[in-house]
Enzyme design. Structure first.
Site, short mmCIF file in Angstrom:
data_model
loop_
_atom_site.label_atom_id
_atom_site.label_comp_id
_atom_site.label_asym_id
_atom_site.label_seq_id
_atom_site.Cartn_x
_atom_site.Cartn_y
_atom_site.Cartn_z
N ASP A 12 13.73 -1.63 3.84
CA ASP A 12 13.48 -0.70 4.95
C ASP A 12 14.39 -0.99 6.14
OD1 ASP A 12 11.60 1.31 4.56
OD2 ASP A 12 9.91 -0.08 4.67
N GLN A 41 4.53 -0.08 3.75
CA GLN A 41 4.48 1.28 4.29
C GLN A 41 3.79 1.28 5.65
OE1 GLN A 41 6.05 3.78 2.83
NE2 GLN A 41 5.36 5.44 4.14
N LYS A 71 8.15 7.74 -3.53
CA LYS A 71 9.08 6.62 -3.70
C LYS A 71 8.99 6.06 -5.11
CE LYS A 71 9.02 5.58 1.23
NZ LYS A 71 8.71 4.67 2.33
#
Ligand code: NAD
Ligand code: L34
Length: 432
Positions: free
Chosen positions: A253, A230, A186
């Site tokens: 997200d 994460q 990422k």
């Protein structure tokens, strides 16, 4: 063109022998007198027939004249394309066209010979996707790279208009190797497109309270456009609380319950990256979804469920129209039912983390197969770690129309979609 009065010999596997009558009527060229089917018996373990095997086979069929045609024209062309085999009736039809083309352009040696067709997976072909009936590979890596290039241009323009570069902060807790790799990918992608990115690393003993406090600081920081934590987080931390603590506008997200709710209502929102990546692959590969049957295998709230939501989204609302009929299967779907649902699906999207769950016999001919699953396994041959999906890729690609590989399929799309979401978040926040 096929010379008058010649014989077309078809080398057929047992499966295609069953279609012999159909083959004979469908393939019969007006100037072709006879079609004879001969079972290819010399292949072992599913390997393609070697040239000597073919020679033997044809000798036994007293077709030596024919073999000359193969070796002069067709076989040579077959031999350098190692991976593609015809496997369907329509594949055979394409091959016939091809052989005719070869004959008309290099016609001299074929005058006396016969046209050879070899079918099913034993024969190598000289063409790539246009004639091969193997599934079209959905190259997620390439598509993700295209998307990043598009974003890069848009971000350059955005900055030229006087805005600062978008900024993404990732929170990584603990030392899970997969999480490390994903976050590293990422960060690399962010640099590639012109997004400023930061990874904040915390040891796995960080308390929930400390984490929530840090997220609140990032929510209030005007220099930050996107925040992601994460997953998975350690067991002592409540994942839902954490996802909900990220402010909706910075929730790149799309895991905040309010954003998920908006997604379920087909409203404009930040959509979770993996589902968005799956949708983007389907769109860019022009796979029809309108009125089609889709099976989503896996019902997790971050992956399977939002994929299913997107796939049946109604075009009359804010989100992109997909309008498919969606069936969700999960761990308690009996295997026979799973097979039945998959077999009737035009698109199978699987996200379970169960290697080999989706086998070729569960796929409808020509269906699109999107494999979200990623599992690390030890390769029995090399002894090294490798990534596998949920689908028996090598076999399924002989049946499917489109298929994603693992790695190189959905994974890179997840990363690209995070970049897209971060830029959307930055633009939205700049408006406020
Ligand atoms: P999860 O464990 O939360 O969910 C797995 C789902 O699979 C569950 O809904 C479960 O009911 C279902 N399932 C399990 N066994 C099954 C079976 N035998 N038959 C039918 N359904 C079954 O996992 P997740 O977070 O949804 O991730 C799923 C997979 O996707 C994992 O392999 C994960 O690594 C991978 N993943 C990949 C990406 C990507 O970008 N490619 C992103 C997220 C997750
Ligand atoms: N908060 N947690 C949050 N957001 C996410 O979107 C994720 N996910 C999943 C795990 N936890 C998360 C990801 O980012 C899975 N995931 C992810 C990200 C990247 C890749 C795969 C999954 C990826 O880059 N896959 C490469 C191979 C990477 C490798 O070598 O291991 C591929 O080609 O599939």
């Amino acid at each position: 063109m096929t010379p008058m009065g010649t014989t077309t010999t078809i080398i057929a596997s047992a499966r295609l022998q069953a279609y012999r009558a159909t083959l004979e009527t469908k393939l019969k060229h007006p100037r072709c007198m006879k079609i004879s089917c001969t079972q290819e018996t010399n292949t072992k373990g599913g390997k393609p027939a070697s040239r000597s095997n073919l020679t033997q086979n044809f000798s036994s069929e007293r077709n030596l004249g024919t073999l000359a045609v193969i070796s002069d024209i067709t076989w040579k062309r077959f031999s350098y394309e190692k991976k593609r085999y015809y496997h369907s009736l329509s594949g055979v039809r394409d091959l016939l066209k091809r052989v005719r083309m070869v004959h008309s352009s290099k016609n001299q040696s074929s005058q006396k010979g016969e046209v050879i067709l070899a079918c099913d997976r034993f024969v190598r072909t000289d063409t790539k996707d246009s004639l091969s009936k193997m599934a079209k590979l959905i190259d997620g890596k390439q598509i993700a790279s295209d998307i990043r290039s598009e974003l890069r241009e848009q971000i350059v323009k955005w900055i030229q208009q006087g805005h600062r570069a978008p900024q993404l902060t990732a929170i990584l807790i603990g030392d899970d190797p997969a999480s490390n790799t994903y976050v590293a990918n990422k960060m690399k992608a962010a640099t590639d497109v012109g997004i400023v990115s930061k990874t904040e690393r915390y040891s796995s003993d960080i308390t929930e309270e400390q984490l929530l406090r840090r997220i609140e600081e990032l929510n209030l920081d005007d220099a930050v456009d996107g925040i992601l934590v994460q997953l998975p987080v350690p067991d002592h931390i409540n994942e839902r609380k954490v996802c909900n603590s990220v402010s909706c506008g910075k929730d790149v997200d799309g895991f905040n319950e309010r954003n998920i709710g908006r997604l379920c209502l087909d409203m404009n929102t930040l959509i979770p990256c993996t589902p968005l990546g799956v949708q983007e692959l389907i769109k860019r590969c022009q796979i029809e979804t309108f009125g089609k049957n889709v099976v989503v295998v896996g019902r997790s709230k971050n992956v399977g469920m939002p994929i299913a939501m997107l796939l049946h989204a109604d075009g009359r609302n804010d989100t992109c129209a997909m309008d498919a009929t969606v069936t969700i299967c999960h761990r308690f779907t009996p295997p026979s039912e799973l097979a039945r649902f998959c077999k009737s699906a035009d698109i199978v999207i699987t996200a379970t983390g169960v290697p080999g769950l989706i086998t070729a016999d569960m796929i409808k001919e020509g269906a699109a197969v999107i494999d979200v699953g990623i599992t690390r396994v030890v390769d029995p041959v090399t002894g090294k770690n490798k990534l596998v999906g949920d689908v028996d890729y090598d076999e399924a690609r002989k049946v499917a129309g489109h298929i994603t590989p693992v790695p190189g399929g959905v994974g890179p799309m997840t990363v690209a979609m995070l970049m897209k979401n971060t830029f959307i978040a930055a633009k939205n926040l700049a408006k406020k």
